[in-house]
Write a protein that holds these residues in place. Structure first.
Motif: not given
Length: 230
Positions: A33-35, A57-59, A63-64, A69-71
């Motif tokens: 879920d990208g949390r 932050e760059t890392w 990864h995100l 993104s969610d659909v």
């Protein structure tokens, strides 16, 4: 636990979790879920943990971005069904139907996701029951019943009393992947472990399972990106 925002474009929500066992600050990004969870020892100030996140932050953003993104499943969205991409379009009549590259969902657009989810669960139950029957017969064992869930930690399970559980999202995956998971869980009817004897059993009733097992490891988390409830 508490939430803080890492400012930027776009802002990133961080879940702060204190742990008595943690010896240092750590970051974890869920591929489901990208949390983003920031775990910190009990006595470490939140400001120090947030500074740690800024350094990474760059890392985090890399990864995100790689996860995607969610659909939201609604008219115009695209999602895999049986491993093939389908565009969601408005349908006529009362039933969900398929045409090449499309899934036609009748009814109000606001209910498209839920209606399609219900239809896919029906298909998943039929396919998984068929596959489970097939592999149980090959194994020479019987199971008690099948249940479907929207599990995040596993694709299936087999209890000691012969109950099989599967994630209904397997219907989104290629057919050979669904079949492999069914064979995997059915094989547990004979071996409630992951010993060499268990894997020999999977190979005996399914065949070479390397490719579908690899597909799940590489792409399985993507199946959780599709949100059917808005």
């Amino acid at each position: 636990m508490s939430d803080v925002i890492l400012e930027g474009d776009p802002p990133i929500s961080l879940i702060l979790r204190r742990s008595a066992r943690a010896k240092r600050i750590s970051l974890r990004i869920s591929q489901l879920d990208g949390r983003v969870t920031l775990t910190l020892p009990k006595r470490v100030p939140e400001t120090e943990a947030i500074s740690f996140a800024r350094e990474k932050e760059t890392w985090i953003r890399g990864h995100l971005d790689a996860r995607g993104s969610d659909v939201a499943v609604a008219p115009g969205a695209e999602l895999p069904i049986g491993g093939q991409m389908h565009r969601v379009v408005a349908g006529a009549g009362r039933r969900v139907s398929f045409s090449p590259g499309e899934v036609c969902v009748p009814g109000a657009p606001a209910r498209t996701g839920r209606r399609l989810e219900g239809h896919l669960k029906q298909i998943a139950r039929a396919r998984l029951a068929e596959a489970s029957d097939h592999y149980a017969e090959r194994l020479g064992r019987s199971y008690d019943r099948i249940t479907l869930r929207d599990t995040r930690s596993r694709w299936g399970s087999c209890s000691s009393d012969g109950r099989l559980m599967y994630s209904w999202r397997l219907i989104l995956a290629p057919p050979e992947v669904l079949d492999y998971v069914a064979a995997h869980e059915v094989a547990h009817l004979a071996e409630m472990n992951h010993s060499a004897a268990f894997w020999d059993g999977v190979r005996r009733i399914y065949g070479d399972y390397a490719a579908p097992r690899r597909w799940l490891r590489q792409h399985g988390a993507d199946l959780h990106r599709y949100r059917f409830s808005l």
